[in-house]
Enzyme design. Structure first.
Site, PDB file in Angstrom:
ATOM      1  N   HIS A   1       0.839  -1.203   0.000  1.00 38.07           N
ATOM      2  CA  HIS A   1       0.000   0.000   0.000  1.00 38.07           C
ATOM      3  C   HIS A   1       0.872   1.252   0.000  1.00 38.07           C
ATOM      4  CE1 HIS A   1      -3.425   2.620   1.207  1.00 38.07           C
ATOM      5  NE2 HIS A   1      -2.474   3.267   1.872  1.00 38.07           N
ATOM      6  N   GLU A   2       1.878   1.270   0.861  1.00 35.41           N
ATOM      7  CA  GLU A   2       2.725   2.462   0.953  1.00 35.41           C
ATOM      8  C   GLU A   2       3.549   2.661  -0.313  1.00 35.41           C
ATOM      9  OE1 GLU A   2       2.100   4.535   3.090  1.00 35.41           O
ATOM     10  OE2 GLU A   2       0.911   3.275   4.416  1.00 35.41           O
TER      11      GLU A   2
ATOM     12  N   HIS B   1       1.600   4.358  -3.025  1.00 35.88           N
ATOM     13  CA  HIS B   1       1.597   5.824  -2.970  1.00 35.88           C
ATOM     14  C   HIS B   1       2.811   6.384  -3.707  1.00 35.88           C
ATOM     15  CE1 HIS B   1      -1.864   6.584  -0.514  1.00 35.88           C
ATOM     16  NE2 HIS B   1      -1.432   5.861   0.502  1.00 35.88           N
TER      17      HIS B   1
ATOM     18  N   GLU C   1      -6.141   7.125  -1.614  1.00 32.02           N
ATOM     19  CA  GLU C   1      -6.059   6.003  -0.679  1.00 32.02           C
ATOM     20  C   GLU C   1      -6.701   4.749  -1.277  1.00 32.02           C
ATOM     21  OE1 GLU C   1      -4.519   5.529   2.196  1.00 32.02           O
ATOM     22  OE2 GLU C   1      -3.665   7.541   2.060  1.00 32.02           O
TER      23      GLU C   1
END
Length: 304
Positions: free
Chosen positions: A148-149, A152, A224
């Protein structure tokens, strides 16, 4: 169930982000036009560049030094492979799957599980984890969080956030200047102006900062959701991130650094427990994110 395919979700969230960014542009034009209508070109020709300049200097300065700035604000400390070899192994797995460069890694001493990513581009990326996050997450869950990070980073969300923040900042500064001018007299030569146009311009200038904040929050929520979908494209394992979010949802502790300035970068916003309207929230509801990932699981590996 086709709508839960991660590729479809990625495409949908990118499209919504572009639409929201375009809406910010339209709002900026609307504020400038309303100012011209209410005050005339002579007044606003000087104020608009000032507002944009102040906003650009602040936000883009933060953008270029985002990794160092966030380290300072969150108290994160850079670590090396020797400090956490198992963590680095999992990060490298996701790095290989994503095709991204290896980011810097940091640890935040905190009793709340959380994580964030920052950096102006993949070559200057940094991901950080609280000590509690590393204690409570198993390997699959941690892999989901890392994916997930890194999503980004891959989606250049620091850049998107900077664009949204600088636009919203310019709108807020411009509207504030002009609203103050209204109360101190403003332009008095309005005999030949349409009264309805003046009223509409006044309303636009007063409500524009709220609208800009709503758009900025909506953009953050879409990024997100996009990061969740992109994470699945890296790991092909929605269950890992879904279980990680369930761990976060069940934990009521909040990171000590919960400033509005950095709330949007955490995987779970530290402001979620406060009385914040969903429209102003920087993250989608965590149960909504969990449900989306669970729906992806039901498709099976061949569908995703």
């Amino acid at each position: 169930m086709a709508e839960y395919n991660f590729r479809a979700l990625q495409s949908a969230n990118k499209g919504k982000t572009y639409f929201l960014l375009a809406s910010m542009g339209v709002l900026t034009w609307l504020v400038a036009y309303s100012a011209l209508t209410y005050f005339g070109a002579g007044t606003t020709s000087a104020i608009v560049p000032i507002a944009v300049g102040i906003s650009l200097v602040g936000v883009w300065g933060s953008y270029y030094g985002s990794d160092k700035l966030v380290l300072t604000m969150t108290g994160a400390k850079l670590i090396t492979r020797e400090d956490a070899p198992e963590l680095f192994n999992v990060i490298e797995e996701v790095v290989i799957a994503s095709g991204l460069p290896m980011p810097k890694v940091a640890i935040v001493e905190d009793t709340a599980p959380n994580a964030f990513a920052t950096g102006r581009n993949p070559e200057h990326a940094l991901i950080a984890f609280t000590t509690r996050m590393l204690e409570v997450m198993d390997r699959d869950e941690l892999q989901g969080v890392i994916a997930h990070e890194l999503s980004h980073v891959a989606n250049r969300d620091t850049l998107v956030s900077a664009v949204a923040a600088s636009t919203a900042g310019a709108i807020a500064i411009l509207s504030d200047f002009l609203t103050r001018m209204m109360f101190f007299g403003g332009r008095r030569e309005r005999e030949n102006q349409n009264p309805l146009a003046l009223v509409v311009s006044l309303v636009v200038l007063m409500l524009a900062p709220i609208a800009a904040m709503l758009l900025k929050s909506a953009i953050s929520r879409k990024r997100e959701a996009l990061a969740d979908a992109t994470a699945v494209s890296f790991t092909r394992n929605p269950a890992g991130l879904r279980k990680a979010l369930e761990v976060l949802a069940s934990d009521t502790t909040v990171v000590r650094q919960k400033s509005n300035a950095v709330a949007h970068i955490w995987i779970q916003s530290p402001l979620d427990g406060q009385a914040v309207s969903k429209m102003f929230s920087t993250h989608p509801p965590i149960q909504e994110r969990i449900a989306t990932l669970r729906a992806m699981e039901s498709l099976g590996p061949t569908d995703s």
